[in-house]
Design an enzyme around this catalytic site. Sequence first.
Site, short mmCIF file in Angstrom:
data_model
loop_
_atom_site.label_atom_id
_atom_site.label_comp_id
_atom_site.label_asym_id
_atom_site.label_seq_id
_atom_site.Cartn_x
_atom_site.Cartn_y
_atom_site.Cartn_z
N ASP A 1 -12.51 -14.08 6.94
CA ASP A 1 -13.14 -13.03 6.16
C ASP A 1 -13.75 -12.06 7.17
O ASP A 1 -14.61 -12.45 7.97
CB ASP A 1 -14.22 -13.65 5.27
N VAL A 2 -13.30 -10.83 7.17
CA VAL A 2 -13.74 -9.87 8.20
C VAL A 2 -15.25 -9.70 8.21
O VAL A 2 -15.85 -9.45 9.27
CB VAL A 2 -13.03 -8.51 8.01
N GLY B 1 -7.22 -6.65 7.52
CA GLY B 1 -6.66 -6.69 6.18
C GLY B 1 -5.18 -6.39 6.25
O GLY B 1 -4.66 -5.51 5.57
N ILE C 1 -5.88 -0.42 6.66
CA ILE C 1 -5.04 0.28 5.69
C ILE C 1 -5.32 -0.26 4.29
O ILE C 1 -5.02 -1.41 3.97
CB ILE C 1 -3.54 0.10 6.02
N CYS D 1 1.07 -1.32 -11.77
CA CYS D 1 2.02 -0.31 -11.30
C CYS D 1 2.05 0.90 -12.22
O CYS D 1 2.05 2.05 -11.75
CB CYS D 1 3.41 -0.91 -11.16
N GLN E 1 -0.73 -15.13 3.83
CA GLN E 1 -0.35 -13.94 4.61
C GLN E 1 -0.25 -14.25 6.09
O GLN E 1 0.67 -13.78 6.77
CB GLN E 1 -1.36 -12.81 4.35
N SER F 1 0.87 -1.18 0.00
CA SER F 1 0.00 0.00 0.00
C SER F 1 0.91 1.23 0.00
O SER F 1 2.13 1.10 -0.02
CB SER F 1 -0.93 -0.02 1.22
#
EC number: 2.1.1.-
Length: 358
Positions: A186-187, A136, A202, A333, A164, A98
């Site tokens: 999963d939130v 996240g 974030i 990018c 992750q 990020s």
Amino acid sequence: MGSIDEVKKESAGETLGRLLKGEIKDEELKKLIKFQFEKRLQWGYKSSHQEQLSFNLDFIKSLKKMEMSGEIETMNKETYELPSEFLEAVFGKTVKQSMCYFKHESATIDEAEEAAHELYCERAQIKDGQTVLDIGCGQGGLVLYIARKYKKCHVTGLTNSKAQVNYLLKQAEKLGLTNVDAILADVTQYESDKTYDRLLMIEAIEHMKNLQLFMKKLSTWMTEESLLFVDHVCHKTFAHFFEAVDEDDWYSGFIFPPGCATILAANSLLYFQDDVSVVDHWVVNGMHMARSVDIWRKALDKNMEAAKEILLPGLGGSHEAVNGVVTHIRTFCMGGYEQFSMNDGDEWMVAQLLFKKK
């Protein structure tokens, strides 16, 4: 003459075909991408303030009628399950995916990653001894930063990516940190009676739709003294879904699967204060994001052969599949640079908000 006038007429399929075959050089690709964002600006800006306000409020109202999240599982599979060795070859030392924060022109990506983490902690009012939940959390760079700097804090990262979670816990073990946890969930489905002193999010709220429901859910993990810090990419004036603006838009659907990303306006979250109330609000110029993605692209180009070798086994030995992934990341990018550098970083940027529980 602007780039909208310079780009030749071509169908979205034809452009994507040429891109995936490697037939589009970088200079042409920049023009093609810029063309898409100029069309988005024409779409989003309205001729009067009243029309702009109505347009923005209609978007807010539409979110309140949706499901809580976008296509998280699709996003997870296509974007967030790349090998850690690949990520380490492209991103900085904390593998931050990020915006990085460049305090000065000569700042390195590693310095800019740390400066961003420092900025989050300052604005979120992190203090030693707090319990912190990073929602996240990605590869866990911020979790590890807080755990190392504030040794009496207990820091938990929440992500729906098993890769992750594994990476975060492995790094915590390497660093000898005992104040770190990770939750694989999963939130939007995760339920807990636990509360935290600080909640951080974030560049993850972009994958939510019904922010009214989502902010209500987050508030259940807060006490009266808790604070919620949200950092999200935005446009300064209008919100939009990261989806095709018209039938010739090859870029939006290539970068994010439809339904996966919402780009809010800088003030959109101010309309979701049923369960939380805003304490402070900032914006960060888009050039910080533009520099971040440009450095990532250059690192990928520099380590291209090694990066492809890392990807090959996980993609069944298919060189075509590897080229597809690399093309996607390079285009992401390059697109990010064109998007966030527009108008010297004063079109698309990053908004940061601090909330307390109501």
